[in-house]
Design an enzyme around this catalytic site. Structure first.
Site, PDB file in Angstrom:
ATOM      1  N   ARG A 184       0.850  -1.197   0.000  1.00 37.34           N
ATOM      2  CA  ARG A 184       0.000   0.000   0.000  1.00 37.34           C
ATOM      3  C   ARG A 184       0.883   1.244   0.000  1.00 37.34           C
ATOM      4  NH1 ARG A 184      -2.397   0.784   4.967  1.00 37.34           N
ATOM      5  NH2 ARG A 184      -1.378  -0.939   6.026  1.00 37.34           N
ATOM      6  N   TYR A 216       6.728   7.692  17.203  1.00 35.93           N
ATOM      7  CA  TYR A 216       7.010   7.696  15.757  1.00 35.93           C
ATOM      8  C   TYR A 216       8.244   8.543  15.434  1.00 35.93           C
ATOM      9  CZ  TYR A 216       6.078   8.324  10.730  1.00 35.93           C
ATOM     10  OH  TYR A 216       6.168   8.366   9.357  1.00 35.93           O
ATOM     11  N   ALA A 230      10.667   9.403  17.406  1.00 37.64           N
ATOM     12  CA  ALA A 230      11.872   8.761  17.961  1.00 37.64           C
ATOM     13  C   ALA A 230      12.326   7.623  17.043  1.00 37.64           C
ATOM     14  CB  ALA A 230      11.597   8.225  19.364  1.00 37.64           C
ATOM     15  N   LYS A 290      11.877   7.409  13.829  1.00 36.74           N
ATOM     16  CA  LYS A 290      12.426   7.965  12.581  1.00 36.74           C
ATOM     17  C   LYS A 290      13.760   8.667  12.828  1.00 36.74           C
ATOM     18  CE  LYS A 290       9.113   6.508   9.922  1.00 36.74           C
ATOM     19  NZ  LYS A 290       9.373   5.458   8.915  1.00 36.74           N
TER      20      LYS A 290
END
Ligand code: NAP
Length: 249
Positions: free
Chosen positions: A17, A157, A159, A161
């Site tokens: 997706r 999220y 952290a 990345k």
């Protein structure tokens, strides 16, 4: 990249997706034999394979939970068995579990870090030996501009990345002598199922702060990945390429 004449093989995690699908379609169009993973979207994965086979491209889908070490090892073994080699790994699979820190559960933290960061550790570790043997390879991590600037409601999220940026740079230093290049692509806002969970106000706040005044298409992120997988980027490693319409300038 290798100078052998065999078809080059790319593995894309989370290709069923969104951005991952765009990357799968682009790398297949570039001539790679693409193996991609899905976790739950088996019908979508089958449809992508069918489309690409019809267009004369090589693509295969493998079900794998990227946060599970055993499944990742099987995935890499299976990919090398099917393709005979492994040239490009794109760590794209990712999830969000957004909420303010005060309300964030340990499970919200673990799920996001396990998929987004540990998943990239597991896949990168599992492909290293093959890429070292080939004396060439590309690892491309899909980060996010919130890993650079932070975002309220996304401590888990952002952290994960930010961690990917550190992983990218350290691994680039470890593997450069083996001609394995490691880079990160950091998208800004792309309309996908992931960002479909955002409120209109949150989306508008993003759009208002993007100098190009629009979100990206998945194909625009895939274009950056295609470049980093190609011979044109042979002297680039350890970099974060923001594809964000100028958001994080
Ligand atoms: P998406 O539409 O939600 O798609 C996520 C993909 O990851 C799906 O293919 C999903 O597979 C797969 N996945 C999730 N958990 C998995 C697991 N445990 N094991 C294997 N596969 C798993 O997300 P997207 O927006 O395309 O995002 C793709 C990447 O770009 C993510 O890393 C995301 O953080 C990053 N990104 C997105 C944006 C944006 O604006 N959309 C911005 C910056 C960065 P199934 O469908 O089979 O479950």
């Amino acid at each position: 990249m290798s100078d052998q004449k065999e078809t080059q093989v790319a593995l894309v995690t989370g290709g069923s997706r969104g951005i991952g699908e765009a990357i799968v379609r682009r790398l297949a169009a570039d001539g790679f034999h693409v193996v991609f993973t899905y976790n739950s979207s088996s019908a979508a994965a089958e449809k992508i394979c069918a489309d690409l086979h019809e267009a004369g491209r090589k693509a295969e889908a493998v079900k794998a939970d990227i946060a599970d070490a055993g499944q990742v090892q099987n995935l890499i073994d299976e990919t090398i068995k099917r393709g005979g080699r492994l040239d490009v790994l794109v760590n794209n699979a990712g999830i969000t579990r957004d909420t303010l820190l005060m309300r964030m559960s340990e499970d919200d933290w673990n799920a996001v870090l396990d998929t987004n960061l540990k998943g990239a550790f597991l896949t990168s570790k599992a492909v290293c030996r093959q890429m070292m043997r080939q004396r060439s390879g590309r690892i491309i991590n899909i980060g996010s501009i919130v890993g650079l600037g932070g975002n309220a409601g996304q401590v888990n999220y952002s952290a994960s990345k930010a961690g990917l940026v550190g992983l990218t740079k350290s691994l680039a230093k470890e593997l450069a002598s083996r001609n394995i290049l490691v880079n990160c692509v950091a998208p800004g806002y792309v309309k996908t199922d992931m960002t479909g969970k955002l409120t209109d106000d949150q989306v508008n706040a993003f759009l208002d702060s993007i100098p190009l005044r629009r979100g990206a298409e998945g194909a625009e992120i895939a274009g950056a990945v295609s470049f980093l997988a190609s011979g044109d980027s042979a002297y680039i490693t350890g970099q974060v390429l923001n594809v964000d319409g100028g958001l994080a300038m």
